[in-house]
Design a protein around this motif. Structure first.
Motif, PDB file in Angstrom:
ATOM      1  N   ALA A 421      11.399  27.901  14.389  1.00  0.00           N
ATOM      2  CA  ALA A 421      11.842  29.243  13.970  1.00  0.00           C
ATOM      3  C   ALA A 421      13.254  29.159  13.376  1.00  0.00           C
ATOM      4  CB  ALA A 421      11.820  30.204  15.154  1.00  0.00           C
ATOM      5  N   LEU A 422      14.105  28.377  14.025  1.00  0.00           N
ATOM      6  CA  LEU A 422      15.476  28.230  13.515  1.00  0.00           C
ATOM      7  C   LEU A 422      15.457  27.549  12.143  1.00  0.00           C
ATOM      8  CD1 LEU A 422      18.509  28.595  14.151  1.00  0.00           C
ATOM      9  CD2 LEU A 422      18.490  26.279  15.070  1.00  0.00           C
ATOM     10  N   ALA A 423      14.619  26.520  12.009  1.00  0.00           N
ATOM     11  CA  ALA A 423      14.540  25.807  10.725  1.00  0.00           C
ATOM     12  C   ALA A 423      14.099  26.757   9.618  1.00  0.00           C
ATOM     13  CB  ALA A 423      13.578  24.626  10.845  1.00  0.00           C
ATOM     14  N   ILE A 424      13.116  27.628   9.925  1.00  0.00           N
ATOM     15  CA  ILE A 424      12.640  28.573   8.900  1.00  0.00           C
ATOM     16  C   ILE A 424      13.743  29.581   8.588  1.00  0.00           C
ATOM     17  CG2 ILE A 424      10.976  30.410   8.386  1.00  0.00           C
ATOM     18  CD1 ILE A 424       8.927  28.881  10.067  1.00  0.00           C
ATOM     19  N   ALA A 425      14.321  30.151   9.652  1.00  0.00           N
ATOM     20  CA  ALA A 425      15.318  31.213   9.450  1.00  0.00           C
ATOM     21  C   ALA A 425      16.523  30.707   8.669  1.00  0.00           C
ATOM     22  CB  ALA A 425      15.748  31.778  10.802  1.00  0.00           C
ATOM     23  N   GLU A 426      16.918  29.464   8.930  1.00  0.00           N
ATOM     24  CA  GLU A 426      18.131  28.935   8.291  1.00  0.00           C
ATOM     25  C   GLU A 426      17.826  28.050   7.089  1.00  0.00           C
ATOM     26  OE1 GLU A 426      21.140  30.001   9.074  1.00  0.00           O
ATOM     27  OE2 GLU A 426      20.124  31.306  10.505  1.00  0.00           O
ATOM     28  N   GLY A 427      16.548  27.934   6.732  1.00  0.00           N
ATOM     29  CA  GLY A 427      16.182  27.131   5.549  1.00  0.00           C
ATOM     30  C   GLY A 427      16.514  25.650   5.720  1.00  0.00           C
ATOM     31  N   ILE A 428      16.398  25.149   6.965  1.00  0.00           N
ATOM     32  CA  ILE A 428      16.737  23.736   7.218  1.00  0.00           C
ATOM     33  C   ILE A 428      15.627  22.851   6.636  1.00  0.00           C
ATOM     34  CG2 ILE A 428      17.091  21.996   9.035  1.00  0.00           C
ATOM     35  CD1 ILE A 428      18.150  24.351  10.794  1.00  0.00           C
ATOM     36  N   PRO A 429      15.973  21.883   5.777  1.00  0.00           N
ATOM     37  CA  PRO A 429      14.926  21.048   5.174  1.00  0.00           C
ATOM     38  C   PRO A 429      14.141  20.255   6.227  1.00  0.00           C
ATOM     39  CG  PRO A 429      17.025  20.733   4.056  1.00  0.00           C
ATOM     40  CD  PRO A 429      17.306  21.531   5.290  1.00  0.00           C
ATOM     41  N   LEU A 430      12.880  20.016   5.922  1.00  0.00           N
ATOM     42  CA  LEU A 430      12.015  19.284   6.858  1.00  0.00           C
ATOM     43  C   LEU A 430      12.563  17.883   7.138  1.00  0.00           C
ATOM     44  CD1 LEU A 430       9.336  19.496   8.419  1.00  0.00           C
ATOM     45  CD2 LEU A 430       8.197  18.528   6.429  1.00  0.00           C
ATOM     46  N   ARG A 431      13.183  17.274   6.123  1.00  0.00           N
ATOM     47  CA  ARG A 431      13.685  15.911   6.324  1.00  0.00           C
ATOM     48  C   ARG A 431      14.753  15.887   7.427  1.00  0.00           C
ATOM     49  NH1 ARG A 431      18.490  16.029   3.831  1.00  0.00           N
ATOM     50  NH2 ARG A 431      18.625  17.552   2.151  1.00  0.00           N
ATOM     51  N   LEU A 433      14.691  17.717  10.157  1.00  0.00           N
ATOM     52  CA  LEU A 433      13.970  17.709  11.438  1.00  0.00           C
ATOM     53  C   LEU A 433      13.392  16.317  11.682  1.00  0.00           C
ATOM     54  CD1 LEU A 433      12.050  21.108  11.533  1.00  0.00           C
ATOM     55  CD2 LEU A 433      14.180  20.497  12.635  1.00  0.00           C
ATOM     56  N   ALA A 434      12.913  15.677  10.601  1.00  0.00           N
ATOM     57  CA  ALA A 434      12.351  14.331  10.737  1.00  0.00           C
ATOM     58  C   ALA A 434      13.435  13.353  11.190  1.00  0.00           C
ATOM     59  CB  ALA A 434      11.738  13.877   9.411  1.00  0.00           C
ATOM     60  N   GLY A 435      14.657  13.579  10.742  1.00  0.00           N
ATOM     61  CA  GLY A 435      15.740  12.645  11.068  1.00  0.00           C
ATOM     62  C   GLY A 435      16.484  12.974  12.350  1.00  0.00           C
ATOM     63  N   MET A 436      16.241  14.176  12.887  1.00  0.00           N
ATOM     64  CA  MET A 436      16.973  14.594  14.091  1.00  0.00           C
ATOM     65  C   MET A 436      16.510  13.794  15.312  1.00  0.00           C
ATOM     66  SD  MET A 436      17.124  18.501  15.351  1.00  0.00           S
ATOM     67  CE  MET A 436      16.767  18.509  17.085  1.00  0.00           C
ATOM     68  N   ILE A 437      17.456  13.465  16.185  1.00  0.00           N
ATOM     69  CA  ILE A 437      17.074  12.710  17.386  1.00  0.00           C
ATOM     70  C   ILE A 437      16.457  13.666  18.392  1.00  0.00           C
ATOM     71  CG2 ILE A 437      17.890  11.266  19.281  1.00  0.00           C
ATOM     72  CD1 ILE A 437      20.333  10.560  17.460  1.00  0.00           C
ATOM     73  N   LEU A 443       7.927  16.885  24.914  1.00  0.00           N
ATOM     74  CA  LEU A 443       6.878  17.500  24.090  1.00  0.00           C
ATOM     75  C   LEU A 443       7.456  17.880  22.735  1.00  0.00           C
ATOM     76  CD1 LEU A 443       5.305  19.794  26.833  1.00  0.00           C
ATOM     77  CD2 LEU A 443       4.236  17.770  25.848  1.00  0.00           C
ATOM     78  N   ALA A 444       8.781  18.155  22.713  1.00  0.00           N
ATOM     79  CA  ALA A 444       9.437  18.574  21.468  1.00  0.00           C
ATOM     80  C   ALA A 444       9.366  17.499  20.393  1.00  0.00           C
ATOM     81  CB  ALA A 444      10.897  18.931  21.743  1.00  0.00           C
ATOM     82  N   GLN A 445       9.050  16.257  20.789  1.00  0.00           N
ATOM     83  CA  GLN A 445       8.921  15.200  19.783  1.00  0.00           C
ATOM     84  C   GLN A 445       7.830  15.501  18.768  1.00  0.00           C
ATOM     85  OE1 GLN A 445       8.723  11.277  21.563  1.00  0.00           O
ATOM     86  NE2 GLN A 445      10.882  11.158  20.988  1.00  0.00           N
ATOM     87  N   ILE A 446       6.933  16.423  19.147  1.00  0.00           N
ATOM     88  CA  ILE A 446       5.829  16.712  18.224  1.00  0.00           C
ATOM     89  C   ILE A 446       6.362  17.230  16.878  1.00  0.00           C
ATOM     90  CG2 ILE A 446       5.360  19.108  18.984  1.00  0.00           C
ATOM     91  CD1 ILE A 446       2.318  18.306  18.747  1.00  0.00           C
ATOM     92  N   THR A 447       7.492  17.938  16.902  1.00  0.00           N
ATOM     93  CA  THR A 447       8.042  18.479  15.647  1.00  0.00           C
ATOM     94  C   THR A 447       8.524  17.330  14.761  1.00  0.00           C
ATOM     95  OG1 THR A 447       8.701  20.440  16.869  1.00  0.00           O
ATOM     96  CG2 THR A 447       9.702  20.144  14.713  1.00  0.00           C
ATOM     97  N   LYS A 448       9.230  16.400  15.373  1.00  0.00           N
ATOM     98  CA  LYS A 448       9.708  15.238  14.604  1.00  0.00           C
ATOM     99  C   LYS A 448       8.516  14.429  14.080  1.00  0.00           C
ATOM    100  CE  LYS A 448      12.561  11.107  15.386  1.00  0.00           C
ATOM    101  NZ  LYS A 448      13.619  11.244  14.384  1.00  0.00           N
ATOM    102  N   ARG A 449       7.512  14.274  14.924  1.00  0.00           N
ATOM    103  CA  ARG A 449       6.330  13.477  14.524  1.00  0.00           C
ATOM    104  C   ARG A 449       5.588  14.135  13.356  1.00  0.00           C
ATOM    105  NH1 ARG A 449       8.467   9.996  16.687  1.00  0.00           N
ATOM    106  NH2 ARG A 449       8.263   9.323  18.836  1.00  0.00           N
ATOM    107  N   ALA A 450       5.423  15.470  13.429  1.00  0.00           N
ATOM    108  CA  ALA A 450       4.708  16.151  12.326  1.00  0.00           C
ATOM    109  C   ALA A 450       5.527  16.045  11.048  1.00  0.00           C
ATOM    110  CB  ALA A 450       4.462  17.609  12.687  1.00  0.00           C
ATOM    111  N   ALA A 451       6.845  16.186  11.188  1.00  0.00           N
ATOM    112  CA  ALA A 451       7.710  16.060  10.002  1.00  0.00           C
ATOM    113  C   ALA A 451       7.607  14.643   9.458  1.00  0.00           C
ATOM    114  CB  ALA A 451       9.150  16.409  10.375  1.00  0.00           C
ATOM    115  N   GLY A 452       7.607  13.655  10.365  1.00  0.00           N
ATOM    116  CA  GLY A 452       7.472  12.256   9.944  1.00  0.00           C
ATOM    117  C   GLY A 452       6.143  12.026   9.236  1.00  0.00           C
ATOM    118  N   ALA A 453       5.086  12.651   9.771  1.00  0.00           N
ATOM    119  CA  ALA A 453       3.752  12.486   9.160  1.00  0.00           C
ATOM    120  C   ALA A 453       3.774  13.004   7.721  1.00  0.00           C
ATOM    121  CB  ALA A 453       2.710  13.231   9.992  1.00  0.00           C
ATOM    122  N   HIS A 454       4.568  14.044   7.490  1.00  0.00           N
ATOM    123  CA  HIS A 454       4.654  14.611   6.136  1.00  0.00           C
ATOM    124  C   HIS A 454       5.259  13.600   5.167  1.00  0.00           C
ATOM    125  CE1 HIS A 454       5.227  17.703   3.056  1.00  0.00           C
ATOM    126  NE2 HIS A 454       6.445  17.210   2.877  1.00  0.00           N
TER     127      HIS A 454
END
Ligand SMILES: Cc1cc2nc3c(=O)[nH]c(=O)nc-3n(C[C@H](O)[C@H](O)[C@H](O)COP(=O)(O)OP(=O)(O)OC[C@H]3O[C@@H](n4cnc5c(N)ncnc54)[C@H](O)[C@@H]3O)c2cc1C
Ligand SMILES: NC(=O)c1ccc[n+]([C@@H]2O[C@H](COP(=O)([O-])OP(=O)(O)OC[C@H]3O[C@@H](n4cnc5c(N)ncnc54)[C@H](O)[C@@H]3O)[C@@H](O)[C@H]2O)c1
Length: 476
Positions: A421-431, A433-437, A443-454
């Motif tokens: 939600a924060l990424a959408i609201a603030e226009g944070i690029p997907l890359r 999220l993929a690079g964030m530790i 379970l939150a790793q799923i966001t990084k993993r989906a971004a990585g899959a992209h």
């Protein structure tokens, strides 16, 4: 009678309370009118709070039932619904403390109990007293819609307003409506021991959610014994012997009779507006029965604002709270502010939870936006494997390198969705999220993993591989 208050707020649910507390603390002359006997509204008394408390007890039962799968031997004894509902009431009472009328009176708010109705666009009547104000906020909430099913009135059906008063667990429960209320309470009663049939007229449960994830959630419910009938109509209802009810269902498999001990109606909501006499104030209702408001949440009468379930478009507690903040800006600080619905999260608190934020696939298609889906299964998240909770998936809707919407079915999806939600609201690029530790194993790793899959196809493309070979040849 000639005294004009600065602000009159009608409805003491979350929308009204948030507005009242800020207006009062800022020193305005504020009246808050609530027709019930306590403040807190539907969320506290008949909605979010009792339903999530019931779901908690149901989850405890399910954990004990499945303990053996975790190497623990445990036995589930009888479930005492009266004790479960006692806990529901105690949780309501605990949270009610924050909604004590004296707390609001301490902020300078004149809290009045009674039903408010407009006499004209500047005057309301409460218990025979006329009150006038320069501005008004209508936050009167909603009530259950009862579908016109022949014979239903002869059956002592339950709604969200009565179900938490039950003290005996129904052996067989029919739930009419597969929206958030039906799905959450259907799972709760099934886990507590009822044989639940969830009847949905449309083609999927949770029709506002991602169809693929709603289907996965349906499979989870069915694996726990909930009988889910989609594309199914209740043609009629009849009271039968021993306080049971017979429902005639028609669906894909033809017509059948379902005999149950209790019927819960969870077939949608309608705004509470008739009692306020909207016509006398010159207010306009939309076709769905909500008050017509503009982006600044002003009704046709610009000094009358509306928020929450009676205004739409999203009937959630957090939306009533957000809209109240928009009204505070417009009506109290007099700083023009428009409601922004581009990153609205919602969560259905089943197990696993189904959360969504931002655009749906249909929204993006309707808007003609080019997008792709970046998905990652919960079954490949190490923490989920450790917990033995592997159902679900994250689906990110990605356009021009940014997330524009996301749906997540997973344990704690309602917590995890807020990073997105924060990424959408603030226009944070997907890359980013993929690079964030992300800490391991969360379970939150799923966001990084989906971004990585992209990014994986691009990263491991023959072009990138060629570049890596070349750079490693020429550099020492
Ligand atoms: C079973 C259930 C579960 C839910 N779970 C969730 C959830 O988990 N998360 C979530 O975000 N949302 C949930 N919701 C939705 C949430 O409860 C509503 O969106 C929220 O309560 C709306 O707040 P509100 O301020 O608009 O209205 P309400 O909280 O309904 O308050 C309106 C108040 O206005 C009063 N009123 C009405 N007419 C008058 C009048 N004429 N004069 C004076 N007072 C009047 C009413 O008595 C009421 O107290 C759930 C709803 C239900 C039914
Ligand atoms: N977790 C949450 O945030 C949460 C939980 C509960 C409720 N709520 C809010 O309360 C609102 C109301 O919830 P709801 O579940 O009652 O309404 P809903 O409108 O979201 O869903 C009602 C469902 O009932 C079905 N239906 C309607 N008439 C029917 C009939 N005659 N037979 C079979 N199915 C029928 C509809 O197709 C729909 O799927 C929700 O929209 C939601 O915003 C939120």
């Amino acid at each position: 009678m000639d005294h004009k208050h600065d602000l009159i707020i009608i409805g003491g649910g979350v929308g009204g309370l948030v507005t009242a507390s800020v207006a009062g603390q800022l020193g305005l002359d504020v009246v808050l009118v609530e027709r019930g006997s306590a403040l807190g509204g539907d969320c506290l008394h008949h909605g979010c709070v009792p339903s999530k408390t019931l779901l908690h007890s149901a989850s405890v039962a399910q954990t004990v039932r499945n303990a053996e799968g975790s190497g623990i031997s445990a036995g589930l004894g009888d479930i005492d619904l009266e004790a479960v509902m006692d806990r529901v009431r105690s949780v309501i009472a605990r949270i009610q403390q924050a909604d004590d009328p004296d707390r609001f009176r301490g902020y300078g708010v004149d809290v009045q109990f009674g039903e408010a109705r407009f006499l004209d666009a500047r005057t309301i009547e409460v218990k025979g007293n006329r009150l006038r104000a320069r501005r008004f906020v209508i936050a009167t909430g909603s009530q259950p819609t009862i579908p016109p099913i022949p014979g239903l009135d002869d059956v002592p059906y339950l709604t969200n307003e009565t179900v938490f008063d039950e003290t005996t667990l129904p052996a067989r429960l029919a739930v009419i409506g597969g929206g958030p209320i039906g799905t959450e309470l259907g799972q709760a009663f099934a886990r507590l021991g009822s044989r639940v049939t969830l009847i949905e007229a449309g083609g999927q449960i949770l029709p506002k959610d991602d169809p693929a994830l709603a289907q996965q959630l349906r499979a989870c419910l069915e694996s726990e014994g909930v009988s889910v009938r989609v594309n199914t109509r209740v043609e009629s209802a009849a009271a039968t012997a021993n306080d049971t009810a017979a429902l005639t269902l028609s669906g894909d498999a033809g017509e059948e009779t379902l005999t149950v001990d209790r019927v819960l109606v969870a077939a949608g909501r309608k705004p509470n507006l008739q009692s306020i006499n909207p016509g006398a104030a010159g207010l306009e209702l939309a076709p769905d029965g909500t008050l017509t408001v503009d982006a600044r949440l002003r009704t046709r009468q610009h000094h009358i604002y509306a928020c929450g379930d009676c205004a739409g478009p999203y009937p959630f507690t957090h939306m009533a709270e957000y809209q109240a903040s928009v009204i505070i800006s417009n009506a109290i600080f007099r700083m023009p502010k428009k409601a922004d619905y581009s990153a609205v999260p919602w969560v259905t608190y089943t197990d696993p939870e189904l959360a969504h934020v931002g655009m749906t696939v249909t929204d993006a298609q309707d808007a003609g936006i080019a997008f792709s889906i970046a998905a990652f299964p919960v079954a490949d998240v190490d923490r989920a494997i450790a917990q033995g909770q592997t159902a679900g998936e994250l689906r990110l809707i990605v356009s021009r390198g940014k997330i524009i919407g996301a749906s997540l079915l997973s344990p704690h999806a309602g917590e995890l969705i807020h990073e997105i939600a924060l990424a959408i609201a603030e226009g944070i690029p997907l890359r980013k999220l993929a690079g964030m530790i992300h800490a391991y194993p969360t379970l939150a790793q799923i966001t990084k993993r989906a971004a990585g899959a992209h990014f994986a196809p691009q990263l491991f493309s023959s072009r990138t591989r060629g570049f890596v070979k070349w750079i490693n040849r020429i550099l020492p």
